[in-house]
Design an enzyme around this catalytic site. Structure first.
Site, short mmCIF file in Angstrom:
data_model
loop_
_atom_site.label_atom_id
_atom_site.label_comp_id
_atom_site.label_asym_id
_atom_site.label_seq_id
_atom_site.Cartn_x
_atom_site.Cartn_y
_atom_site.Cartn_z
N GLU A 12 0.80 -1.22 0.00
CA GLU A 12 0.00 0.00 0.00
C GLU A 12 0.84 1.27 0.00
O GLU A 12 0.31 2.35 -0.27
CB GLU A 12 -0.95 0.00 1.21
CG GLU A 12 -2.00 -1.10 1.14
CD GLU A 12 -2.85 -1.21 2.40
OE1 GLU A 12 -3.98 -1.71 2.29
OE2 GLU A 12 -2.37 -0.79 3.47
N ASP A 197 -11.81 -5.73 -2.58
CA ASP A 197 -12.73 -6.86 -2.49
C ASP A 197 -14.08 -6.33 -2.02
O ASP A 197 -14.20 -5.15 -1.68
CB ASP A 197 -12.20 -7.93 -1.52
CG ASP A 197 -12.03 -7.37 -0.11
OD1 ASP A 197 -13.02 -7.40 0.65
OD2 ASP A 197 -10.94 -6.89 0.23
#
EC number: 3.2.2.9
Length: 232
Positions: A12, A197
């Site tokens: 990230e 997701d």
């Protein structure tokens, strides 16, 4: 202006870290802080580690060591809003804990004693993020982001979150802890994450497959937001 940026995982933060000029690294308390300039703007990028304790520890160290004027929390999240798909952006107007329960003493679900029920994101930072979304022509949703120390990939856990926070747009594991620390330090914050997701029973597979997509999208947003904020 100095901008603090927080991501939990290597995936990230790596794209942002590689773009920081004159980079220096501070390793402390299980966290890594990278300081320098991003597109000419002073930044301090924290890789906190996963979960609420790691996020709160790292955010506190970042605020104490680097004294940023604002905090942007970036990274990935599980989508709850029905219009969200992988790669879309979520922007917080508020962050709450989905795994705190002191309701026996009259508090709202998700509220801790001595704290507000939710932590409000800074209006100016939210508006700046939405300006970037419009300029980049990205699909995005603004709203409540909920956090807890669990990766949500089962129907029971998901149903509990939807029951307690029907308005929530996304779920993840750090944002509210960061917002909590920012509240204590009176530092403006916003959460800008990309969807990896949709928090269902296959979310662990989707997360592994699409984390890189989410990282690219969240990095794109943060870069543009940093430049937008620097322009004032």
């Amino acid at each position: 202006m100095k901008i603090g940026i927080i991501g939990a995982m290597e995936e990230e933060v790596t794209l942002l870290r590689d773009k920081i000029e004159n980079r220096q690294t501070i390793t402390i308390g299980g966290s890594e802080i990278y300081t320098g300039q991003l597109h000419g703007v002073d930044v301090a990028l924290l890789k906190s580690g996963i979960g609420k304790v790691a996020a709160a520890t790292g955010a506190t160290l970042l605020l104490e060591r680097c004294q940023p004027d604002v905090i942007i929390n970036t990274g990935s999240a599980g989508g709850l809003a029905p219009t969200l798909k992988v790669g879309d952006i979520v922007v917080s107007d508020e962050a709450r804990y989905h795994d705190a329960d002191v309701t026996a003493f009259g508090y709202e679900y998700g509220q801790l004693p001595g704290c507000p029920a939710g932590f409000k994101a800074d209006d100016k930072l939210v508006a700046a993020a939405e300006d970037c979304i419009k300029a980049l022509d990205l699909n995005a949703v603004r709203g409540l982001i909920v956090s807890g120390d669990a990766f949500i990939n089962g129907s029971v856990a998901l149903a509990k979150i939807r029951h307690n926070f029907p308005q929530a747009i996304a779920v993840e594991m750090e944002a509210t802890a960061i917002a909590h620390v920012c509240h204590n330090f009176k530092v403006p914050f916003v959460v800008v994450r990309a969807i990896s997701d949709v928090a269902d029973q296959q979310s662990h597979l989707s997360f592994e497959e699409f984390l890189a997509v989410a990282a690219r999208q969240s990095t794109l947003m943060v870069e543009n937001l940093v430049q937008n904020l620097a322009r004032g």
